[in-house]
Design a protein around this motif. Structure first.
Motif, short mmCIF file in Angstrom:
data_model
loop_
_atom_site.label_atom_id
_atom_site.label_comp_id
_atom_site.label_asym_id
_atom_site.label_seq_id
_atom_site.Cartn_x
_atom_site.Cartn_y
_atom_site.Cartn_z
N HIS A 188 -7.85 7.56 6.42
CA HIS A 188 -8.69 7.27 4.96
C HIS A 188 -9.86 8.52 4.97
CE1 HIS A 188 -10.83 5.76 1.58
NE2 HIS A 188 -9.81 5.31 1.30
N SER A 193 0.71 -1.12 -0.01
CA SER A 193 -0.01 0.09 0.03
C SER A 193 0.93 1.24 -0.06
CB SER A 193 -0.79 -0.14 1.13
OG SER A 193 -0.23 0.09 2.41
N HIS A 234 -8.78 -1.38 6.44
CA HIS A 234 -9.13 -0.87 5.15
C HIS A 234 -8.70 -2.00 4.18
CE1 HIS A 234 -8.83 2.08 1.89
NE2 HIS A 234 -7.68 1.51 1.69
N ARG A 250 -11.81 -5.13 -4.37
CA ARG A 250 -11.42 -4.16 -4.75
C ARG A 250 -9.95 -3.99 -4.27
NH1 ARG A 250 -14.20 1.04 -3.29
NH2 ARG A 250 -13.99 0.28 -1.21
N SER A 251 -9.35 -4.96 -4.03
CA SER A 251 -7.96 -5.07 -3.55
C SER A 251 -6.97 -4.25 -4.42
CB SER A 251 -7.44 -6.54 -3.62
OG SER A 251 -8.20 -7.13 -2.43
N LEU A 252 -7.12 -4.13 -5.64
CA LEU A 252 -6.27 -3.48 -6.51
C LEU A 252 -6.15 -1.72 -6.04
CD1 LEU A 252 -6.63 -4.30 -10.21
CD2 LEU A 252 -4.54 -4.57 -8.81
N GLU A 253 -7.31 -1.29 -5.43
CA GLU A 253 -7.21 0.07 -5.00
C GLU A 253 -6.47 0.29 -3.65
OE1 GLU A 253 -11.33 1.51 -3.92
OE2 GLU A 253 -12.11 0.13 -5.74
N LEU A 254 -5.71 -0.95 -3.19
CA LEU A 254 -4.76 -0.58 -2.18
C LEU A 254 -3.44 -0.11 -2.70
CD1 LEU A 254 -4.33 -0.92 0.99
CD2 LEU A 254 -3.52 -3.41 0.20
N ASP A 264 -0.88 2.00 -4.88
CA ASP A 264 -0.67 3.47 -5.14
C ASP A 264 -1.09 3.47 -6.79
OD1 ASP A 264 0.47 5.70 -6.13
OD2 ASP A 264 1.20 6.10 -4.21
N GLU A 265 -1.82 4.39 -7.20
CA GLU A 265 -2.22 4.59 -8.53
C GLU A 265 -0.81 4.68 -9.59
OE1 GLU A 265 -4.83 8.19 -8.79
OE2 GLU A 265 -6.25 7.27 -7.85
N VAL A 298 0.45 1.01 -10.08
CA VAL A 298 -0.46 -0.21 -10.43
C VAL A 298 0.16 -0.46 -12.11
CG1 VAL A 298 -2.61 -0.83 -11.43
CG2 VAL A 298 -2.55 0.59 -9.19
N LEU A 340 -11.70 -3.74 1.39
CA LEU A 340 -11.32 -3.77 -0.04
C LEU A 340 -11.18 -5.04 -0.30
CD1 LEU A 340 -8.46 -0.94 -0.44
CD2 LEU A 340 -10.90 -0.87 -0.91
#
Length: 177
Positions: free
Chosen positions: A70, A61, A80, A89-93, A95-96, A99, A84
């Motif tokens: 958050h 993360s 958190h 929605r684990s991919l949201e963990l 950082d953009e 990814v 997720l």
């Protein structure tokens, strides 16, 4: 992305063939201590597994467990991640910005293994040798249970309606050194 941890190796204080022990004083880094150790002073080889799981989730993360916030909820980092995961929605963990440069299946597997390591009950956590095999392998993983220290701070604050004293009495004692 540089987590600092100082309580790994607590299991080294075991003697001979011991796999569990009780301490008289809890020492370690909050946020990495297993629930059974922080609450009851009980530690085992699974206590280090919990700490390792927290570290894995911090690395994925890029956030620290201790002091995590958050904007949409008051869960700690473990809560958190669990939220997720349960919502798919684990991919949201991740950082953009990271990814696109990571191998998503391995990162998702790391999150899953991290959750297995931080399960509340030590009996449900894998051994470290199993963790290594899980991280290296491609096989199916068991479903994790809710992590230890899955808390929402706001709920705790709401239950403490007025934690301060309002008796308007003060005592001032001046004492020279």
């Amino acid at each position: 992305m540089n987590p600092k941890i100082s309580d790994f190796g607590m299991a080294r204080s075991f003697g001979g063939n011991e796999t569990e022990a009780t301490t008289r004083r809890v020492v370690g880094t909050y946020g990495y201590m297993s629930p059974e150790y922080a609450i009851d002073g009980l530690f085992s080889i699974k206590s280090d597994v919990f700490s390792f799981g927290v570290l894995v989730l911090e690395i994925v993360s890029g956030k620290r467990n201790w002091g995590f916030t958050h904007p949409k909820h008051e869960l700690n980092l473990l809560g958190h991640v669990w939220k997720l995961y349960k919502e798919g929605r684990s991919l949201e963990l991740i950082d953009e910005l990271k990814v696109e440069s990571c191998y998503v299946p391995k990162v998702l597997r790391s999150i899953h293994v991290g959750l297995l390591c931080v399960q509340h009950s030590p009996e449900h956590r894998p051994s470290m040798s199993t963790v290594v095999l899980m991280l290296e392998g491609n096989g199916l993983l068991p479903q994790p249970n809710e992590p230890g220290f899955f808390t929402e701070r706001k709920l705790i604050e709401e239950n403490m309606k007025d934690p301060s004293s309002t008796n308007e009495v003060t005592i001032t004692v001046l004492d020279g050194r």
